[in-house]
Design a protein around this motif. Structure first.
Motif, PDB file in Angstrom:
ATOM      1  N   ARG A  32      35.126  21.845  20.357  1.00 56.53           N
ATOM      2  CA  ARG A  32      34.141  20.780  20.546  1.00 56.53           C
ATOM      3  C   ARG A  32      33.804  20.105  19.225  1.00 56.53           C
ATOM      4  N   MET A  33      33.723  20.909  18.165  1.00 53.54           N
ATOM      5  CA  MET A  33      33.475  20.358  16.846  1.00 53.54           C
ATOM      6  C   MET A  33      34.611  19.433  16.422  1.00 53.54           C
ATOM      7  N   MET A  34      35.848  19.864  16.671  1.00 47.47           N
ATOM      8  CA  MET A  34      37.004  19.044  16.329  1.00 47.47           C
ATOM      9  C   MET A  34      36.963  17.706  17.059  1.00 47.47           C
ATOM     10  N   PHE A  35      36.710  17.739  18.361  1.00 49.30           N
ATOM     11  CA  PHE A  35      36.687  16.505  19.140  1.00 49.30           C
ATOM     12  C   PHE A  35      35.526  15.604  18.728  1.00 49.30           C
ATOM     13  N   ALA A  36      34.388  16.204  18.352  1.00 52.43           N
ATOM     14  CA  ALA A  36      33.260  15.391  17.899  1.00 52.43           C
ATOM     15  C   ALA A  36      33.619  14.615  16.641  1.00 52.43           C
ATOM     16  N   VAL A  37      34.284  15.265  15.704  1.00 54.47           N
ATOM     17  CA  VAL A  37      34.688  14.588  14.473  1.00 54.47           C
ATOM     18  C   VAL A  37      35.703  13.482  14.776  1.00 54.47           C
ATOM     19  N   ILE A  38      36.643  13.772  15.693  1.00 50.81           N
ATOM     20  CA  ILE A  38      37.629  12.753  16.065  1.00 50.81           C
ATOM     21  C   ILE A  38      36.948  11.545  16.688  1.00 50.81           C
ATOM     22  N   LEU A  39      36.017  11.778  17.611  1.00 50.21           N
ATOM     23  CA  LEU A  39      35.331  10.675  18.287  1.00 50.21           C
ATOM     24  C   LEU A  39      34.527   9.833  17.301  1.00 50.21           C
ATOM     25  N   LEU A  40      33.827  10.477  16.393  1.00 55.45           N
ATOM     26  CA  LEU A  40      33.029   9.736  15.424  1.00 55.45           C
ATOM     27  C   LEU A  40      33.909   8.918  14.486  1.00 55.45           C
ATOM     28  N   GLY A  41      35.147   9.342  14.296  1.00 51.67           N
ATOM     29  CA  GLY A  41      36.052   8.570  13.448  1.00 51.67           C
ATOM     30  C   GLY A  41      36.780   7.464  14.183  1.00 51.67           C
ATOM     31  N   ALA A  42      37.129   7.700  15.472  1.00 51.81           N
ATOM     32  CA  ALA A  42      37.997   6.766  16.186  1.00 51.81           C
ATOM     33  C   ALA A  42      37.256   5.746  17.036  1.00 51.81           C
ATOM     34  N   VAL A  43      36.151   6.127  17.662  1.00 50.78           N
ATOM     35  CA  VAL A  43      35.449   5.223  18.571  1.00 50.78           C
ATOM     36  C   VAL A  43      35.046   3.914  17.893  1.00 50.78           C
ATOM     37  N   PRO A  44      34.454   3.932  16.687  1.00 51.61           N
ATOM     38  CA  PRO A  44      34.099   2.653  16.058  1.00 51.61           C
ATOM     39  C   PRO A  44      35.291   1.735  15.819  1.00 51.61           C
TER      40      PRO A  44
ATOM     41  N   SER B 229      40.809  12.258  10.803  1.00 45.86           N
ATOM     42  CA  SER B 229      39.604  13.049  11.060  1.00 45.86           C
ATOM     43  C   SER B 229      39.960  14.480  11.443  1.00 45.86           C
ATOM     44  N   LEU B 230      40.981  14.620  12.281  1.00 42.64           N
ATOM     45  CA  LEU B 230      41.392  15.952  12.708  1.00 42.64           C
ATOM     46  C   LEU B 230      41.895  16.769  11.529  1.00 42.64           C
ATOM     47  N   MET B 231      42.713  16.154  10.663  1.00 41.06           N
ATOM     48  CA  MET B 231      43.224  16.888   9.505  1.00 41.06           C
ATOM     49  C   MET B 231      42.081  17.330   8.599  1.00 41.06           C
ATOM     50  N   ALA B 232      41.091  16.449   8.387  1.00 35.36           N
ATOM     51  CA  ALA B 232      39.937  16.826   7.556  1.00 35.36           C
ATOM     52  C   ALA B 232      39.181  17.989   8.182  1.00 35.36           C
ATOM     53  N   ALA B 233      38.987  17.941   9.502  1.00 33.17           N
ATOM     54  CA  ALA B 233      38.266  19.020  10.181  1.00 33.17           C
ATOM     55  C   ALA B 233      39.041  20.329  10.110  1.00 33.17           C
ATOM     56  N   GLU B 234      40.359  20.273  10.293  1.00 36.79           N
ATOM     57  CA  GLU B 234      41.156  21.499  10.258  1.00 36.79           C
ATOM     58  C   GLU B 234      41.196  22.108   8.864  1.00 36.79           C
ATOM     59  N   ILE B 235      41.193  21.264   7.830  1.00 35.20           N
ATOM     60  CA  ILE B 235      41.228  21.793   6.461  1.00 35.20           C
ATOM     61  C   ILE B 235      39.919  22.478   6.101  1.00 35.20           C
ATOM     62  N   ILE B 236      38.799  21.859   6.465  1.00 34.13           N
ATOM     63  CA  ILE B 236      37.493  22.382   6.060  1.00 34.13           C
ATOM     64  C   ILE B 236      37.049  23.528   6.963  1.00 34.13           C
ATOM     65  N   ALA B 237      37.214  23.361   8.261  1.00 31.34           N
ATOM     66  CA  ALA B 237      36.689  24.341   9.222  1.00 31.34           C
ATOM     67  C   ALA B 237      37.824  25.219   9.723  1.00 31.34           C
TER      68      ALA B 237
ATOM     69  N   SER C 256      48.158  18.119  20.150  1.00 33.91           N
ATOM     70  CA  SER C 256      47.409  18.158  21.408  1.00 33.91           C
ATOM     71  C   SER C 256      45.942  17.803  21.182  1.00 33.91           C
ATOM     72  N   ARG C 257      45.360  18.330  20.118  1.00 34.48           N
ATOM     73  CA  ARG C 257      43.983  17.975  19.798  1.00 34.48           C
ATOM     74  C   ARG C 257      43.857  16.491  19.465  1.00 34.48           C
ATOM     75  N   GLY C 258      44.780  16.001  18.650  1.00 30.42           N
ATOM     76  CA  GLY C 258      44.696  14.603  18.227  1.00 30.42           C
ATOM     77  C   GLY C 258      44.835  13.638  19.382  1.00 30.42           C
ATOM     78  N   LEU C 259      45.805  13.877  20.268  1.00 33.31           N
ATOM     79  CA  LEU C 259      46.020  12.964  21.402  1.00 33.31           C
ATOM     80  C   LEU C 259      44.866  13.035  22.396  1.00 33.31           C
ATOM     81  N   LEU C 260      44.378  14.246  22.690  1.00 34.94           N
ATOM     82  CA  LEU C 260      43.259  14.368  23.619  1.00 34.94           C
ATOM     83  C   LEU C 260      42.005  13.714  23.045  1.00 34.94           C
TER      84      LEU C 260
END
Length: 296
Positions: free
Chosen positions: A157-169, A227-235, A99-103
């Protein structure tokens, strides 16, 4: 005169025959593929591959190539699956991350698409932002986790920020690449027919850039998921719930390699499922619409 009329008739017949031949080449056979053929061509190969991996895995266990706590057997990993299912947590692990990844990916799509159009169509914006997008795309997403935690805290919000910074470019650069590959003749023809501004973007630019755009979307999803997996592992935090990344980290903390392998297999399975259910049908549709894929 008679010879001229005869030659004209022969030419007409030749053109008609040529046209009929071209029509026959372009004709698409619309027939239902037998179920047996689908099973043999689409289902059997991946099943055989999985079985071979399991066989090699079990052989390594029997050969005792390493200690049991370093390489768990398939039966131990399957035991983790059954335990998680019996406890009712297995689907929760998957849904929390999916759900986090798709959103996050949908948010990246909403941001990356207009950004890519802006960069591809405005030279000044490309000169200013283009190199930045390329640099962000090459930056490992895990690098954004520490600042995102400091700025936003341990929350979604932190999770989505990391996803956006990884996927948008990736999405923006994919669209820029697709637009750059559009023949200039198509754009001039569209402007001649009155397709300018937003109308030209919708009817000419976006359809013509679909192959590159779709490649960017696939890469964007891959970056979102990583990006989501990295965020979930660290945070890790109880407020964030337990996703697949947290499950992987829990296995490391408890030295449970069977749990680690379970998390890895689930992460891989979700990635493959999203590609097969979403991106592969989109890719086939794009290829078929351009006459590059014959529907059997």
């Amino acid at each position: 005169m008679a010879s001229t009329e005869t030659a004209a008739k022969d030419t007409a017949r030749d053109l008609a025959g040529l046209e009929a031949g071209l029509d026959a080449l372009d004709a698409v056979r619309v027939s239902r593929t037998p179920v047996r053929e689908v099973l043999v061509r689409k289902v059997l190969p991946p099943v055989v591959a999985v079985v071979l991996v399991l066989v090699v895995w079990q052989i390594l266990i029997w050969a005792k190539v390493t200690d049991d706590y370093k390489l768990p057997s398939p039966s131990l990993v399957w035991g983790e699956v059954t335990d998680a299912w019996a406890q009712g947590t297995l689907l929760g692990f998957i849904w929390t991350s999916v759900s986090r990844g798709l959103l996050g990916f949908l948010l990246a799509l909403v941001i990356g698409t207009p950004l890519g159009l802006l960069v591809s169509r405005v030279k000044l914006v490309r000169a200013a932002i283009g190199p930045v997008l390329s640099g962000l795309q090459s930056l490992p997403s895990v690098a954004w986790v520490p600042p995102a935690v400091i700025w936003l805290g341990l929350n979604d919000r932190m999770m989505f920020a990391v996803i956006l910074l990884g996927a948008v470019p990736s999405i923006a650069n994919g669209l820029v690449s697709g637009v750059d590959q559009i023949p200039p003749l198509h754009l001039r023809a569209g402007r001649t027919l009155g397709a300018t501004g937003l109308r030209g973007t919708w009817h000419i630019v976006l359809p013509a850039s679909l192959p590159g755009y779709l490649a960017g979307l696939k890469q964007g999803w891959a970056f979102s998921w990583r990006s989501l997996m990295a965020a979930e592992i660290i945070a890790s935090s109880p407020d964030l719930g337990v996703g697949l990344g947290q499950l992987l980290e829990q296995g490391r903390e408890t030295s449970s390699m069977s749990m680690v392998f379970l998390a890895i297999i689930l992460i891989l399975t979700v990635g493959i499922a999203i590609d097969l259910l979403i991106f592969s049908p989109l890719e086939r549709w794009v290829l078929r619409s351009r006459g590059l894929l014959v529907k059997n």
